[in-house]
Motif scaffolding. Sequence first.
Motif, PDB file in Angstrom:
ATOM      1  N   ASP A  14      38.036  57.714  27.265  1.00  0.00           N
ATOM      2  CA  ASP A  14      39.356  58.027  26.701  1.00  0.00           C
ATOM      3  C   ASP A  14      40.246  56.794  26.577  1.00  0.00           C
ATOM      4  O   ASP A  14      41.436  56.912  26.339  1.00  0.00           O
ATOM      5  N   GLN A  15      39.679  55.625  26.723  1.00  0.00           N
ATOM      6  CA  GLN A  15      40.490  54.406  26.653  1.00  0.00           C
ATOM      7  C   GLN A  15      40.740  53.985  25.205  1.00  0.00           C
ATOM      8  O   GLN A  15      39.936  54.276  24.316  1.00  0.00           O
ATOM      9  N   PRO A  16      41.847  53.293  24.956  1.00  0.00           N
ATOM     10  CA  PRO A  16      42.080  52.752  23.612  1.00  0.00           C
ATOM     11  C   PRO A  16      40.970  51.750  23.272  1.00  0.00           C
ATOM     12  O   PRO A  16      40.281  51.263  24.156  1.00  0.00           O
ATOM     13  N   PHE A  17      40.803  51.451  22.021  1.00  0.00           N
ATOM     14  CA  PHE A  17      39.748  50.529  21.627  1.00  0.00           C
ATOM     15  C   PHE A  17      40.258  49.369  20.780  1.00  0.00           C
ATOM     16  O   PHE A  17      39.985  48.212  21.065  1.00  0.00           O
ATOM     17  N   THR A  18      41.002  49.674  19.737  1.00  0.00           N
ATOM     18  CA  THR A  18      41.391  48.638  18.778  1.00  0.00           C
ATOM     19  C   THR A  18      42.377  47.626  19.350  1.00  0.00           C
ATOM     20  O   THR A  18      42.590  46.576  18.742  1.00  0.00           O
ATOM     21  N   GLY A  20      41.749  45.972  21.963  1.00  0.00           N
ATOM     22  CA  GLY A  20      40.903  44.965  22.595  1.00  0.00           C
ATOM     23  C   GLY A  20      40.882  45.006  24.111  1.00  0.00           C
ATOM     24  O   GLY A  20      40.197  44.202  24.741  1.00  0.00           O
ATOM     25  N   ALA A  21      41.602  45.928  24.716  1.00  0.00           N
ATOM     26  CA  ALA A  21      41.679  45.994  26.182  1.00  0.00           C
ATOM     27  C   ALA A  21      40.682  46.985  26.777  1.00  0.00           C
ATOM     28  O   ALA A  21      40.785  47.346  27.938  1.00  0.00           O
ATOM     29  N   TYR A  22      39.713  47.415  25.996  1.00  0.00           N
ATOM     30  CA  TYR A  22      38.719  48.385  26.468  1.00  0.00           C
ATOM     31  C   TYR A  22      37.812  47.764  27.532  1.00  0.00           C
ATOM     32  O   TYR A  22      37.643  46.548  27.613  1.00  0.00           O
ATOM     33  N   SER A  23      37.201  48.608  28.322  1.00  0.00           N
ATOM     34  CA  SER A  23      36.277  48.154  29.355  1.00  0.00           C
ATOM     35  C   SER A  23      35.004  47.604  28.727  1.00  0.00           C
ATOM     36  O   SER A  23      34.448  48.192  27.807  1.00  0.00           O
ATOM     37  N   ARG A  24      34.572  46.479  29.258  1.00  0.00           N
ATOM     38  CA  ARG A  24      33.297  45.884  28.814  1.00  0.00           C
ATOM     39  C   ARG A  24      32.140  46.323  29.708  1.00  0.00           C
ATOM     40  O   ARG A  24      31.002  45.952  29.495  1.00  0.00           O
ATOM     41  N   ALA A  25      32.427  47.107  30.736  1.00  0.00           N
ATOM     42  CA  ALA A  25      31.392  47.558  31.669  1.00  0.00           C
ATOM     43  C   ALA A  25      30.430  48.517  30.971  1.00  0.00           C
ATOM     44  O   ALA A  25      30.831  49.329  30.138  1.00  0.00           O
ATOM     45  N   HIS A  26      29.166  48.384  31.312  1.00  0.00           N
ATOM     46  CA  HIS A  26      28.120  49.207  30.714  1.00  0.00           C
ATOM     47  C   HIS A  26      26.931  49.236  31.668  1.00  0.00           C
ATOM     48  O   HIS A  26      26.945  48.578  32.704  1.00  0.00           O
ATOM     49  N   ASP A  27      25.910  49.989  31.338  1.00  0.00           N
ATOM     50  CA  ASP A  27      24.723  50.076  32.181  1.00  0.00           C
ATOM     51  C   ASP A  27      23.504  49.576  31.431  1.00  0.00           C
ATOM     52  O   ASP A  27      23.351  49.822  30.236  1.00  0.00           O
TER      53      ASP A  27
END
Length: 149
Positions: A14-18, A20-27
Amino acid sequence: MSTYTATVDWSRGDQPFTDGAYSRAHDWRFDGGAVVRGSSAPPVPGSDPAAVDPEEALVAAVSACHMLFFLAFAARAGLTVDRYTDAAVADMGRDDRGKVSITRVTLRPDIRWVGETPSAEVLDDLHHRAHEACYLANSIRGEVVVEPV
């Protein structure tokens, strides 16, 4: 010859995207069931400093590849390694094409032996053969240097 797979999974939630402050965390998911938390390298906004970034994964993969071949060659030579620790470093810069890349990986293996330490000539030969056999070192454009401790 062989095929290797990994699944990289990122979700915005549910985080904003455009902005640029989105989470870069992934699996990163692997066929044996291992899951590694990945992220961009800090200080990018949204990076997870506790996760593994792609640059760290590359230097670890090159180091592990060299180590695994070194251990195999040492075992075949009748030498017993008790411990192998490598404080590997990857340097990022501009390559000969002007592109940002990993330009150098330096491996600094510190090897503990059972019994007498092999001669410098034997160690150089083991490292040389491991370096020549390491398909990951053969796959990257940057220089890979081995500086045994």
